[in-house]
Design a protein around this motif. Structure first.
Motif, short mmCIF file in Angstrom:
data_model
loop_
_atom_site.label_atom_id
_atom_site.label_comp_id
_atom_site.label_asym_id
_atom_site.label_seq_id
_atom_site.Cartn_x
_atom_site.Cartn_y
_atom_site.Cartn_z
N THR A 193 -2.72 15.62 18.51
CA THR A 193 -2.09 14.98 17.36
C THR A 193 -2.18 13.47 17.53
OG1 THR A 193 -0.57 16.84 17.06
CG2 THR A 193 0.02 14.75 16.03
N TYR A 194 -2.72 12.80 16.54
CA TYR A 194 -2.95 11.36 16.61
C TYR A 194 -2.10 10.67 15.54
CZ TYR A 194 -7.03 12.67 19.39
OH TYR A 194 -7.87 13.18 20.35
N HIS A 195 -1.35 9.66 15.99
CA HIS A 195 -0.59 8.84 15.06
C HIS A 195 -1.49 7.66 14.66
CE1 HIS A 195 3.25 10.93 15.61
NE2 HIS A 195 2.83 11.12 16.84
N VAL A 196 -2.01 7.72 13.45
CA VAL A 196 -3.02 6.78 12.98
C VAL A 196 -2.37 5.78 12.03
CG1 VAL A 196 -5.19 6.54 11.72
CG2 VAL A 196 -4.84 8.48 13.25
N THR A 197 -2.71 4.51 12.20
CA THR A 197 -2.24 3.46 11.30
C THR A 197 -3.42 2.89 10.54
OG1 THR A 197 -0.41 2.88 12.77
CG2 THR A 197 -1.06 1.25 11.14
N ILE A 198 -3.36 2.97 9.21
CA ILE A 198 -4.40 2.39 8.36
C ILE A 198 -3.94 0.99 7.97
CG2 ILE A 198 -5.67 2.62 6.21
CD1 ILE A 198 -5.21 5.61 6.36
N VAL A 199 -4.77 0.00 8.30
CA VAL A 199 -4.44 -1.40 8.04
C VAL A 199 -5.30 -1.89 6.88
CG1 VAL A 199 -4.26 -3.72 9.00
CG2 VAL A 199 -3.93 -1.72 10.48
N VAL A 202 0.84 -1.18 0.00
CA VAL A 202 0.00 0.00 0.00
C VAL A 202 0.88 1.24 0.00
CG1 VAL A 202 -0.15 0.07 2.51
CG2 VAL A 202 -1.93 1.18 1.17
N ALA A 203 0.42 2.29 -0.69
CA ALA A 203 1.14 3.57 -0.74
C ALA A 203 0.11 4.69 -0.77
CB ALA A 203 2.04 3.63 -1.96
N SER A 204 0.53 5.89 -0.29
CA SER A 204 -0.36 7.05 -0.27
C SER A 204 0.46 8.32 -0.33
CB SER A 204 -1.25 7.04 0.98
OG SER A 204 -2.06 8.21 1.02
N THR A 205 -0.12 9.34 -0.92
CA THR A 205 0.55 10.65 -0.98
C THR A 205 0.30 11.48 0.27
OG1 THR A 205 -1.38 11.58 -2.11
CG2 THR A 205 0.39 10.70 -3.49
N VAL A 206 -0.58 11.02 1.16
CA VAL A 206 -0.94 11.78 2.36
C VAL A 206 -0.30 11.13 3.58
CG1 VAL A 206 -2.82 12.56 3.83
CG2 VAL A 206 -3.11 12.52 1.35
N ILE A 217 -8.24 10.15 2.87
CA ILE A 217 -6.87 9.68 2.66
C ILE A 217 -6.90 8.66 1.53
CG2 ILE A 217 -4.90 8.52 3.69
CD1 ILE A 217 -5.90 9.54 6.40
N PRO A 218 -6.32 8.98 0.37
CA PRO A 218 -6.31 8.03 -0.75
C PRO A 218 -5.21 6.99 -0.57
CG PRO A 218 -5.24 10.07 -1.38
CD PRO A 218 -5.72 10.29 0.02
N LEU A 219 -5.52 5.76 -1.00
CA LEU A 219 -4.56 4.66 -0.91
C LEU A 219 -4.46 3.97 -2.26
CD1 LEU A 219 -5.69 2.98 2.45
CD2 LEU A 219 -3.84 4.62 2.14
N ASP A 220 -3.23 3.64 -2.67
CA ASP A 220 -2.98 2.78 -3.83
C ASP A 220 -2.56 1.42 -3.30
OD1 ASP A 220 -3.55 4.77 -5.69
OD2 ASP A 220 -1.51 5.58 -5.55
N ALA A 231 -7.50 1.30 -6.12
CA ALA A 231 -7.50 2.51 -5.29
C ALA A 231 -8.58 2.41 -4.22
CB ALA A 231 -7.72 3.75 -6.14
N LEU A 232 -8.24 2.86 -3.02
CA LEU A 232 -9.18 2.95 -1.89
C LEU A 232 -9.13 4.36 -1.34
CD1 LEU A 232 -8.51 -0.34 0.13
CD2 LEU A 232 -10.69 0.31 -0.89
N GLU A 233 -10.26 4.83 -0.85
CA GLU A 233 -10.32 6.11 -0.15
C GLU A 233 -10.84 5.88 1.26
OE1 GLU A 233 -12.67 8.89 -2.28
OE2 GLU A 233 -11.05 9.45 -3.67
N VAL A 234 -10.08 6.35 2.23
CA VAL A 234 -10.49 6.22 3.63
C VAL A 234 -11.04 7.57 4.08
CG1 VAL A 234 -9.76 5.69 5.97
CG2 VAL A 234 -8.72 4.48 4.04
N HIS A 235 -12.33 7.58 4.47
CA HIS A 235 -13.00 8.80 4.92
C HIS A 235 -13.09 8.78 6.44
CE1 HIS A 235 -14.18 9.82 0.80
NE2 HIS A 235 -14.43 8.52 0.65
#
Length: 737
Positions: A78-84, A3-7, A20-23, A63-67
Motif C-alpha cells: 500500500t502506497y500513500h501517494v501525493t500528487i503535486v 485541486v480536488a478529485s473524486t478518487v 486519477i482525475p483532477l479538477d 481538468a487533468l488526468e494522472v496516468h
C-alpha cells in the motif's frame, strides 16, 4: 492553486495502469501553466499527465488526468501517494491531493536447470536456478520427485529466499543404484519449487551408465555362444553315435524315418502337452489391479504381488510383479485357471486377496486365455513410520518453531484434528513417530515473525524417513509514523530508505492523515535508515531496526529549522553602524554568510537561504573588533531585526598639546611601541578643545607619546593602551604657539 478529485483510493495491478482525475482551479492573479508530479512511488512507476501542461487564466478551472503505469515486477503493498500540482508563475503555491494506492501481490517463479541431462555411472550434479518474476519476495521450498523411487537425491539448499526480480541457485545431487550390465538407463526426476501462490518445476534426467559397457558384454556373449555351440556339438555327437558300433554305414538312429526299437511310430515327443491340455503361456491370461494403503487411498509402489496355484504338493509360486509408483501391477502370461494373489514386502503385513491374512481365507482369481482380468485391488497395512528433519531460521537464534504433520488424505478440518504437533529442538531438529503408513503428510513449519512453510513427505511401511531441510523465511514488516515541525503534523515531506539496494520514497499526506507515512513490504530482519526531506527544512535521518516479521508504528520525525531570511544591524559601542563586518550562520547544513553595508544603511546585513536546526548561531567578525556570536531561533519563523554590538579590538590615545594652558594647533604627536610609529597632528577643534589630538587603532601595549618639532622631541609621556579603551595624555609644548 486549488485541486480536488473524486478518487482517494485506487488499486493498480502489476503490469497495469490507473487513472486519477483532477479538477484544478488557478487561484493566482496571473495566467499560469500547471504541471503534475507524484511523490511516494519508486522510480520504476510510469507517471504522466494528460495534458502535460494545463494553462489556466486567473480563477479559471480545468481538468487533468494522472496516468500511473506499473511494471510486472512492481512491489506489492500500500502506497500513500501525493500528487503535486505546481505552477510556473512567480509566487505560485503548490496544491496537493493524496491517494492511497494498493498494489496486490502477484507471485510468479520460473525454474531452469543447466545441465538438465547428465550421463554418469552413479552420481550426477545439476544446477537449478529459480527466478522471482513476481512482485513480492518469495520463500521457495524445493523438493525432488522421483517417480520410480530409485534415486537418492539431495538439494543444497532446499529452501530459497528470493527478492523481487532476483534469482537464486541450488545444487541437486542424484545417485542411482549400482548397474553392472546393460545399456544406459534413463532415471528421470523432477525438481518442484513451491511458494505461497506460485509453483514451478523442471525435469532432470540421469542417464546411468553400466559398469561394464556394451563392447565388453558383446564379446562375452560371443564367447559364451561359441563355448555353448562347441559343448552342444560334442554332447550331441556322443549321444547319437555313442551306442553305435564303428561302421562305414550310418546307424539306423541317424535317419528320422527309421523306427527306433522300443518306441512306437508317431509317438509325441517327451514332455509334449496332450491335445486337451491348457494353452501355452504365450496365449495365457493377465491379471491387473492396484495396491493401496489402508488409510491413504493413494497407490503404493515398490511392492511385490505374487500369483500362486494350487498343486498336489501345495501352493506353487507361478508369477510375480512389482507395483509401479501409482500402485498398479500386471501379472501376464498366466495359464488359464484359478490363482491366489498375495502382497508381501518388508514393513508390511502380508495380505491375500481380497483382505485375508492367510491363504485359507483368500478368494481365487480366474485367469482366462487371451483375456485381462482387471480391478483386482488390494489394500495393505504398513508398520508405523517416523519422520525426522531439520528446520533453520537463519542467523536469528532462540526462535521457537512449531512443526505439524497432517495426513493429506483427510479433509482439511479432520486433518487439522488428526495432525501431530511438535516443537523443534534448539538445534532445529524435530521428529514425528508412530505415523500411519503408507501415507503422505503435509509438514507445516510456523514461528513468530516468519512466513509459514509447508512441505509434503511420503512414508512407507516401517520407514524411518529423513525429510528435506527447511529454512524459514522471515515475514515482511513495515514502518509507519508521523512527521511534524515540532508543533503540528507536516505534509508534503518525502521519506526515503533503501530496500535491497534500491531507493524507496513515500510522501506524507497534506490532507486527511496529515504528516503520516507508511513504508510497507520491508524484508526482515533488517536495519533501515529513513531520510526525511522537504523544501524549507533541513533533512532528518532516523535509524529503525526491524526484527523478524516486526512492524513499527511509532516512528516520530521532527523537521527542524527551515529555509528563511535573517536580517539586522551591526553597531559599535557608541551606537554607530559598523560596515564591512562578516556575518556567518553557524550550525546550518548549507554555509550561509553576508557582509554588513559600508554605505547607505551602514552596518545593515541580510542572510538568505538559512537552513538548519531550530537554533542558528550568528558569528560577526571584523579586523580591529572583538568577534561576537549570538543565537537566533527559527522555530517560529524569521526572528525579525537582529542587532549586535561589536567592541573595538584596539585602543586609542587622546589629549591636548598646550603652551601655558593654551592649545597648540598643528603640533605633530607620535606614539610608538618601539617597532611601529603612529602619528597625528593636533587640531583647532576636538572633544577637549583647541590643541586636541587622537591616535586610534592602537593594539594593546605600552607606548611612548611625544610632541615632535623640527626633528626634536619637545615632551614625552608613557601610557598603557588596553583593548577597547582610550587613554588620555596631555603634552606640554613650550613656545609652541
Amino acid at each position: 492553486m486549488r485541486v480536488a478529485s473524486t478518487v482517494e483510493h485506487a488499486e493498480i495491478a502489476p503490469g497495469g495502469s490507473g487513472t486519477i482525475p483532477l479538477d484544478v482551479v488557478n487561484t493566482s492573479g496571473v495566467i499560469d501553466a500547471l504541471s503534475v508530479r507524484v511523490l511516494g512511488f519508486p522510480a520504476t512507476a510510469s507517471v504522466r499527465s494528460q495534458p502535460e501542461q494545463l494553462t489556466l487564466f486567473p480563477q479559471a478551472e480545468g481538468a487533468l488526468e494522472v496516468h500511473i503505469g506499473l511494471p510486472d515486477s512492481f512491489p506489492a503493498g500500500t502506497y500513500h501517494v501525493t500528487i503535486v500540482v505546481e505552477g510556473r508563475a512567480a509566487g505560485a503555491t503548490d496544491a496537493y491531493h493524496d491517494v492511497e494506492v494498493m498494489v496486490p501481490p502477484h507471485p510468479a517463479v520460473t525454474v531452469t536447470a543447466n545441465p538438465s541431462v547428465v550421463r554418469a555411472r552413479g552420481r550426477a550434479l545439476f544446477t537449478v536456478t529459480a527466478v522471482n518474476e513476481g512482485n513480492t519476495p518469495l520463500d521457495l521450498a524445493l523438493r525432488a520427485v522421483d517417480a520410480d523411487r530409485n534415486l537418492r537425491t539431495e538439494l543444497t539448499p532446499s529452501t530459497l529466499s528470493i527478492p523481487i526480480g532476483r534469482s537464486a541457485v541450488t545444487t541437486v545431487t542424484a545417485r542411482g543404484p549400482r548397474q553392472l550390465l546393460g545399456s544406459d538407463r534413463d532415471r528421470p526426476l523432477r525438481i518442484v519449487a513451491e511458494a505461497d501462490g506460485a509453483s514451478a518445476e523442471v525435469a532432470l534426467t540421469l542417464k546411468q551408465r553400466s559398469t561394464f559397457g556394451r563392447g565388453v558384454i558383446t564379446a562375452l556373449i560371443l564367447l559364451a555362444i561359441l563355448a555353448a555351440w562347441a559343448l552342444a556339438v560334442t554332447i550331441g555327437m556322443r549321444a547319437i553315435f555313442g551306442s553305435d558300433p564303428s561302421t562305414k554305414v550310418a546307424p539306423a538312429s541317424f535317419f528320422a524315418a527309421t523306427e527306433v526299437p522300443g518306441q512306437s511310430a508317431g509317438a509325441a515327443p517327451a514332455g509334449a502337452l496332450a491335445r486337451d491340455a491348457l494353452l501355452p503361456a504365450g496365449v495365457g491370461g493377465t491379471i491387473t489391479g492396484t495396491v493401496q494403503g489402508t488409510e491413504d487411498p493413494a497407490g503404493v509402489g515398490r511392492l511385490t504381488v505374487e500369483a500362486l496355484r494350487t498343486s498336489p504338493d501345495g501352493l506353487v509360486l507361478v508369477a510375480s510383479a512389482a507395483t509401479q509408483a501409482d500402485g498398479s501391477y500386471s501379472l501376464a502370461g498366466l495359464f488359464p485357471g484359478e490363482y491366489l494373489l498375495r502382497v508381501a514386502a518388508d514393513g508390511y503385513d502380508t495380505i491375500w486377496y481380497p483382505s485375508a491374512v492367510a491363504s485359507s481365507g483368500a478368494t481365487p482369481v480366474q485367469a482366462s486365455a487371451q483375456q485381462v482380468t482387471d480391478g483386482i485391488d488390494l489394500q495393505v497395512t504398513g508398520a508405523l513410520a517416523s519422520i525426522t528433519g531439520l528446520v533453520q531460521t537463519g542467523a536469528v537464534e532462540d526462535v521457537e518453531v512449531t512443526v505439524a504433520a497432517a495426513p493429506t488424505w483427510l479433509p482439511a478440518e479432520e486433518a487439522a484434528d488428526a495432525a501431530q504437533q511438535v516443537t523443534a529442538a534448539a538445534d532445529g531438529t524435530y521428529e514425528f513417530v508412530d505415523l500411519v503408513a503408507p501415507g503422505s503428510y503435509d509438514l507445516t513449519f510456523e514461528a513468530e515473525g516468519y512466513q509459514p512453510t509447508t512441505i509434503t513427505e511420503h512414508v512407507l511401511g516401517g520407514q524411518q524417513r529423513l525429510a528435506l531441510d527447511v529454512t524459514l523465511g522471515a515475514g515482511l514488516g513495515q514502518i509507519t509514523g508521523m512527521v511534524t515541525n515540532g508543533f503540528e503534523p507536516l505534509g508534503g515531506v518525502q521519506i526515503s530508505t533503501t530496500v535491497d539496494g534500491e531507493e524507496v520514497v513515500v510522501g506524507s499526506p497534506t490532507q486527511g492523515r496529515v504528516g503520516s507515512f507508511v513504508l510497507p513490504s520491508l524484508p526482515t530482519p533488517g536495519t533501515y535508515v529513513l531520510t526525511a526531506s522537504m523544501d524549507g527544512y533541513g533533512s532528518q535521518t532516523v535509524v529503525v531496526d526491524l526484527a523478524a516479521g516486526e512492524s513499527k508504528t511509532d516512528v516520530f520525525i521532527m523537521m527542524t529549522g527551515g529555509v528563511g531570511t535573517i536580517s539586522g544591524h551591526v553597531v559599535d559601542t557608541t551606537g554607530n553602524g559598523v560596515g564591512g563586518v562578516t556575518v556567518v550562520a553557524g550550525g546550518t547544513s548549507v554555509g550561509v554568510s553576508a557582509t554588513s553595508l559600508t554605505a547607505g544603511d551602514v552596518g545593515a546585513f541580510t542572510l538568505t537561504g538559512v537552513q538548519g536546526s531550530a537554533t542558528v548561531t550568528l558569528t560577526f567578525t571584523k579586523e580591529g573588533y572583538a568577534p561576537a556570536s549570538i543565537p537566533v531561533t527559527l522555530t517560529d519563523g524569521p526572528p525579525g531585526d537582529v542587532s549586535v554590538t561589536l567592541a573595538p579590538m584596539n585602543g586609542a590615545v587622546q589629549g591636548r598639546v598646550t603652551d601655558g594652558g593654551q592649545g597648540v594647533v598643528g603640533a605633530r604627536v607620535e606614539a610608538t611601541d618601539g617597532s611601529t610609529v603612529h602619528s597625528t597632528v593636533s587640531t583647532a577643534t576636538g572633544a577637549a578643545g583647541s590643541g586636541s589630538y587622537l591616535i586610534p587603532e592602537l593594539p594593546p601595549g605600552t607606548y611612548a607619546v611625544t610632541v615632535v618639532s623640527d626633528g626634536r622631541v619637545i615632551s614625552t609621556a608613557m601610557v598603557t593602551v588596553l583593548q577597547g579603551t582610550t587613554v588620555r595624555a596631555n603634552l606640554p609644548f613650550p613656545g609652541g604657539g
